[in-house]
Design a protein around this motif. Structure first.
Motif, PDB file in Angstrom:
ATOM      1  N   GLY A 212      42.319  39.213  59.221  1.00 34.40           N
ATOM      2  CA  GLY A 212      42.239  39.290  60.669  1.00 34.40           C
ATOM      3  C   GLY A 212      40.909  38.825  61.222  1.00 34.40           C
ATOM      4  N   PHE A 213      40.180  38.010  60.456  1.00 37.41           N
ATOM      5  CA  PHE A 213      38.881  37.467  60.870  1.00 37.41           C
ATOM      6  C   PHE A 213      37.863  38.579  61.135  1.00 37.41           C
ATOM      7  N   ILE A 214      37.956  39.684  60.406  1.00 43.56           N
ATOM      8  CA  ILE A 214      37.024  40.784  60.672  1.00 43.56           C
ATOM      9  C   ILE A 214      35.648  40.529  60.059  1.00 43.56           C
ATOM     10  N   HIS A 215      35.562  39.577  59.135  1.00 43.72           N
ATOM     11  CA  HIS A 215      34.275  39.292  58.506  1.00 43.72           C
ATOM     12  C   HIS A 215      33.583  38.129  59.212  1.00 43.72           C
ATOM     13  N   PRO A 216      32.366  38.327  59.706  1.00 41.52           N
ATOM     14  CA  PRO A 216      31.622  37.220  60.315  1.00 41.52           C
ATOM     15  C   PRO A 216      31.141  36.241  59.252  1.00 41.52           C
ATOM     16  N   GLN A 217      30.599  35.125  59.703  1.00 44.68           N
ATOM     17  CA  GLN A 217      30.144  34.067  58.803  1.00 44.68           C
ATOM     18  C   GLN A 217      29.149  34.573  57.773  1.00 44.68           C
ATOM     19  N   GLY A 218      28.226  35.449  58.189  1.00 40.91           N
ATOM     20  CA  GLY A 218      27.226  35.949  57.258  1.00 40.91           C
ATOM     21  C   GLY A 218      27.822  36.737  56.115  1.00 40.91           C
TER      22      GLY A 218
END
Length: 292
Positions: A212-218
């Motif tokens: 669900g795109f919960i992790h940001p790029q970092g």
């Protein structure tokens, strides 16, 4: 194409549901020789899906996928232009990008993508309600159509608004336990034998889609650094900067990984060469036994 529910819009109503008539009373819609008085529904937010993990609340919240244009007006004008509007949305959404419902956790990506395509073309929630089914394919399309209201009122429908439809999509495809299991898979991901560094980075991106795109790029970059092969790990850890993208980090890791694999391959060839030379070397005969 979506159906036109009776009494839910006006051909004289603007995008925000306001009437072009000068009267302060309810707007009027002319249907043939008769003038029919119309009313507009009130936007209601359905009960939210309850989850225990705070990280998951936004992705299970139907309002996370709400549109900028929240108009509920859907009359003859909107029905007449829906086909053209749908083509515009398809250009933003991606031609032939319809979703069949698998894998189920891809529902988060589908809803985000659909909402963005609608916002790009100023599509209202009323229009999106009748448009969403056209961006699915079997078997999901039949499931969506089964909960939609029918044209002639024979089936009032399980859902009657855009947000209700989004809520149904979320409940139908995802739950907290399955999402938690997907997040755990992401947190344990490591580069597998035979998998290139760039392929590993792409796998992490796809895992984050299912999360669900919960992790940001970092966070994705951090998982890549910890999960990449040890031959490249030190290098990417030293070269990683906050402004560096995952793709750039993967290229650095790929270069280091290729160097390591070349060295390993070269060493293997040398060992094989030495083994062939040893096999081809004539063996010295053993001396005859000493006779007393």
């Amino acid at each position: 194409m979506g159906e036109v529910p009776p009494g839910t819009g006006s051909a004289d109503a603007g995008p925000g549901g306001s009437s072009s008539t000068e009267s302060d009373e309810e707007p009027l819609a002319r249907q043939g020789p008769e003038i029919v008085r119309e009313t507009f529904p009130t936007r209601e937010v359905p009960a939210k899906i309850v989850v225990n993990n705070p990280m998951f609340r936004d992705v299970f919240d139907c309002e996370s996928y709400s549109l900028v244009n929240k108009s509920l007006t859907y009359g003859s004008r909107e029905a007449h232009t829906l086909g053209r509007r749908k083509k515009d949305v398809a250009q933003s959404f991606g031609v032939r990008s319809e979703w069949d419902g698998t894998p189920p956790l891809k529902v988060f990506q589908f809803l985000r993508k659909f909402a963005k395509a609608c916002d790009d073309n100023d599509v209202s929630e009323a229009e999106a309600f009748f448009m969403l089914q056209d961006f699915t394919k079997e078997p999901l399309r039949s499931e969506v159509m089964s909960v939609m209201p029918s044209r002639h009122g024979g089936n009032p429908g399980e859902v009657n608004s855009y947000l209700e439809l989004i809520n149904w999509m979320l409940r139908y495809h995802a739950d907290e336990a399955s999402l938690a299991a997907q997040v755990e898979e992401f947190n344990r991901a490591t580069q597998t034998p035979g998998e290139s560094e760039r392929t590993f980075a792409e796998r992490l991106r796809q895992l984050n889609v299912l999360c669900g795109f919960i992790h940001p790029q970092g966070v994705i970059k951090g998982r890549f650094v910890e999960g990449v092969h040890r031959a490249a790990r030190v290098t990417v850890r030293e070269r990683n900067t906050p402004s560096m993208t995952l793709a750039e980090l993967a290229r650095i890791a790929q270069t280091k990984g290729d160097e390591y694999r070349w060295i390993v391959s070269d060493q293997r060839r040398e060992r094989e060469k030495e083994a062939r030379i040893a096999e081809a070397r004539p063996t010295r005969p053993s001396p005859p036994p000493h006779v007393m």
